[in-house]
Design a protein around this motif. Structure first.
Motif, short mmCIF file in Angstrom:
data_model
loop_
_atom_site.label_atom_id
_atom_site.label_comp_id
_atom_site.label_asym_id
_atom_site.label_seq_id
_atom_site.Cartn_x
_atom_site.Cartn_y
_atom_site.Cartn_z
N LEU A 337 16.48 0.04 7.87
CA LEU A 337 15.17 0.43 8.27
C LEU A 337 15.18 0.94 9.48
CD1 LEU A 337 13.26 -2.03 6.27
CD2 LEU A 337 14.02 0.11 5.28
N ASP A 338 15.63 2.32 9.63
CA ASP A 338 15.55 2.84 11.23
C ASP A 338 14.06 3.07 11.36
OD1 ASP A 338 16.07 4.20 13.34
OD2 ASP A 338 17.57 5.60 12.59
N THR A 339 13.74 2.52 12.30
CA THR A 339 12.27 2.98 12.87
C THR A 339 12.17 4.31 13.75
OG1 THR A 339 12.64 1.39 14.84
CG2 THR A 339 11.60 0.62 12.89
N GLY A 340 13.09 4.71 14.20
CA GLY A 340 13.40 5.89 14.98
C GLY A 340 13.27 7.16 14.10
N ALA A 350 14.97 7.77 2.53
CA ALA A 350 16.35 7.54 2.29
C ALA A 350 16.65 6.11 2.81
CB ALA A 350 17.28 8.62 2.65
N CYS A 351 16.37 5.92 3.98
CA CYS A 351 16.88 4.61 4.64
C CYS A 351 16.18 3.46 3.78
CB CYS A 351 16.07 4.53 5.89
SG CYS A 351 16.86 5.79 7.18
N ALA A 352 14.68 3.56 3.21
CA ALA A 352 14.17 2.64 2.46
C ALA A 352 14.82 2.56 1.10
CB ALA A 352 12.74 2.81 2.30
N SER A 353 15.33 3.62 0.58
CA SER A 353 16.02 3.65 -0.69
C SER A 353 17.19 2.54 -0.58
CB SER A 353 16.41 4.87 -1.28
OG SER A 353 15.32 5.78 -1.59
N ARG A 354 18.05 2.69 0.60
CA ARG A 354 19.27 2.00 0.84
C ARG A 354 18.95 0.68 0.89
NH1 ARG A 354 22.76 4.63 5.52
NH2 ARG A 354 24.22 2.96 4.51
N PHE A 480 17.45 4.03 -10.42
CA PHE A 480 16.69 4.17 -9.18
C PHE A 480 17.42 5.16 -8.17
CE2 PHE A 480 16.10 2.75 -4.94
CZ PHE A 480 15.00 3.14 -4.64
N LEU A 481 18.69 5.11 -8.24
CA LEU A 481 19.51 5.62 -7.12
C LEU A 481 19.54 7.01 -7.79
CD1 LEU A 481 21.13 6.03 -4.57
CD2 LEU A 481 23.18 5.22 -6.09
N THR A 482 19.89 7.39 -9.02
CA THR A 482 20.22 8.89 -9.38
C THR A 482 18.85 9.50 -10.30
OG1 THR A 482 20.94 8.13 -11.50
CG2 THR A 482 22.85 8.12 -9.63
N GLY A 483 18.00 8.66 -10.65
CA GLY A 483 16.92 9.40 -11.45
C GLY A 483 17.55 9.90 -12.90
N ASP A 484 18.78 9.52 -13.18
CA ASP A 484 19.20 10.00 -14.49
C ASP A 484 18.36 9.69 -15.66
OD1 ASP A 484 21.52 11.16 -15.93
OD2 ASP A 484 21.76 9.20 -16.96
N VAL A 485 17.85 10.52 -16.43
CA VAL A 485 16.84 10.62 -17.48
C VAL A 485 17.64 9.81 -18.83
CG1 VAL A 485 15.27 11.76 -19.20
CG2 VAL A 485 15.70 12.70 -16.73
#
Length: 578
Positions: A337-340, A350-354, A480-485
């Motif tokens: 979680l990079d606050t910058g 993308a940071c929050a997803s990781r 969650f990562l790929t969104g693969d249906v």
């Protein structure tokens, strides 16, 4: 003639076994009495002692007095050392005053031995009577604990009487004298024997009292008795040091190491002077019992006087030898979680997803270890799994606050949807962690405490069901990562399959129960509760499929969605269990 020798040998063997059994019984009673005094004092005044020590440890002299007083209460310098080691390891007590406490504790054990060395066998029955009456009649827990202390003191005095009586018949046996003379003929070997005895008994008090009994019965020479006392003082410092070796941080070994160095240096200092000290003590009072007790007191007082002035320098030396371990990364702190970059929603999300996937890895580890702890009755693993839930809770809070900060500005539709997906998965993972911690691990604790077991069929059934849940958690994180249906549809299909498998597993279990193939009723209830909790976990796992299907416009019918949502809601951490 041969028969006469055989009968004599059998008689001697029988007599020797009786003496040994009486001796071991007396030592066991002495150790149990010490344990009762220690446990009674800790139960009655443990919290007060800890807070009192924390306030009092200001200077070397204060620390010395605190150690002397606490050890006089606890009847054990080893107990004081172990308690103080935990204080020093956690930073509650600085090293220098902690070393001062240990010097006082060592003198405290000498004063205990002094008090017990006088013939007080007449008051032993009185202490036992008072203790039993207080333990049985007292309405308060403190009264019962003090009754326990009185019983322990009575047993200690009684054990000394038993030891002296047990050794008296052997006093005139030449074989016994020759045996003790052989094993205590060398000073260094005798010191090692004393150290081993104190280490095995976990009590220098008990060991000194045993040596006192040997000296009284003339089993050991006065010189050997003093050497045994030196060894007992070294042995009492070995137990806390060995306990400290389990810590990975070298700083936790400073206090036990300092106490052990004090004991070893004292032993090296006194060993060459044993002959001279023996003559001096004999002139003061020729008494084998007082010889042992007075030498023990002299040793500890001298070592306290030698080390008290140099404690600050000694503490600095130990800190240099055993530096603090480099700070480990706190597992509860977010990694990604990079606050910058919160002003750039795409990068921040993308940071929050990781970070959410990192949280998912921890939850997956909890789920994996939970069944192992359950099946192997591993208390330590149960505690570790529960501690990981605190990490999951901290990461959930961090992710939630981070995403809220990112969404304070207006987002486009794709970013807004991704932010909701992140929050949804984080919430579901946190709920899964709560179910594992507050439900599954409680069931594991119940199974361990009550020593419950599953049948082979039941255990295999639970492990197979658990493996399915575990695989689907991996699938959910991939969705969650790929969104693969396609994977999302497969996850929803798994929801129906798991519901069916849970019903089948419950029916099979009830059939085994009717056929008497279940270990016990309690284990049966446990089996069904575990199945239910795993199904609840799976409901939260499957919720990951809906955002991917919604983005693709392939959501299931509203009625199906309503049923699924209701299932997930009922699977919350506070939902009841049948």
């Amino acid at each position: 003639m041969g028969n006469a020798y055989t009968l004599l040998a059998l008689h001697l063997l029988k007599w020797g076994m009786k003496v040994l059994l009486d001796l071991f019984g007396g030592v066991a009673l002495l150790l149990w009495g010490l344990h009762m005094v220690h446990s009674g004092i800790v139960r009655a005044f443990g919290a007060s002692i800890r807070s009192w020590m924390g306030r009092l440890l200001k200077t070397r002299l204060h620390a010395f007095g605190a150690g002397l007083g606490v050890t006089a209460l606890l009847q054990s310098s080893t107990a004081t050392a172990l308690m103080l080691s935990s204080f020093a390891a956690s930073g509650l007590v600085a090293l220098m005053p902690a070393l001062g406490v240990m010097l006082g504790a060592n003198v405290g054990t000498a004063l205990i031995v002094q008090a017990l060395s006088f013939d007080a066998s007449a008051i032993s029955p009185l202490l036992l009577l008072i203790g039993v009456m207080a333990f049985k009649r007292s309405q308060s827990s403190t009264g019962k604990d003090l009754g326990r202390v009185a019983i322990g003191l009575g047993l200690m005095l009684l054990s000394l009487h038993i030891l002296l009586d047990s050794l008296e018949p052997a006093e005139h046996a030449p074989v016994v004298r020759e045996l003790f003379a052989a094993i205590t003929g060398d000073t260094l070997l005798t010191v090692l024997i004393g150290a081993v005895l104190a280490w095995a008994a976990h009590s220098s008090v008990a060991t000194i009292l045993l040596i006192m009994s040997f000296s009284y019965s003339h089993f050991v020479t006065p010189h050997a008795a003093l050497a045994l006392v030196l060894g007992a003082n070294v042995g009492s410092a070995i137990t806390p040091f060995m306990e400290s070796l389990s810590s990975s941080n070298p700083a936790h070994r400073r206090l036990p190491m300092g106490n052990l160095i004090n004991r070893v240096l004292g032993c090296l200092l006194f060993m060459p002077l044993l002959g001279l000290l023996l003559k001096l003590l004999d002139r003061l009072e020729y008494n084998p019992v007082r010889l042992v007790v007075d030498f023990h007191t002299l040793f500890n007082v001298v070592m306290a006087l030698v080390f008290l002035p140099v404690l600050p320098a000694f503490a600095r030396l130990l800190e240099r030898w055993l530096p603090d371990e480099q700070a480990q990364t706190d597992p509860a702190q977010p990694l990604y979680l990079d606050t910058g970059v919160t002003s750039n929603p795409a990068v921040a999300l993308a940071c929050a997803s990781r970070e959410t996937l990192h949280m998912g890895d921890i939850v997956h580890g909890m789920l994996q270890q939970s069944m192992k702890a359950m099946m192997e009755n591993d208390r330590k693993l149960v505690i570790e799994v529960c501690q990981r839930d605190n990490v999951v809770d901290s990461l959930h809070e961090a992710i939630k606050l981070y995403v809220v900060k990112v969404t304070q500005d207006s987002l486009d539709e794709a970013d807004s949807r991704r932010a909701m997906e992140i929050l949804s998965l984080a919430i579901n993972l946190e709920h899964i962690g709560d179910i594992i911690d507050k439900s599954l691990m409680e069931l594991a604790t119940k199974k361990i405490k009550r020593q419950l077991d599953f049948s082979d069929e039941g255990a295999a059934e639970l492990e197979a069901f658990h493996n399915i849940i575990q695989d689907n958690l991996k699938l959910a994180l991939n969705v969650f990562l790929t969104g693969d249906v396609k994977s999302a549809h497969h996850l929803l299909a798994e929801k129906k399959r798991v519901r069916h498998l849970e019903m089948v597993a419950a029916e099979n279990h009830l059939m085994r129960l009717r056929q008497g193939r279940v270990v016990s009723i309690e284990s049966s209830s446990l089996h069904l509760d575990i199945l239910r909790d795993l199904k609840r976990i799976h409901s939260h796992i499957c919720a990951t499929a809906y955002p991917a299907l919604e983005a693709a416009g392939q959501l299931p019918k509203p009625t199906d969605r309503f049923v699924a949502a209701a299932g997930a809601d009922s699977a919350g951490p506070n939902s009841g269990r049948a």
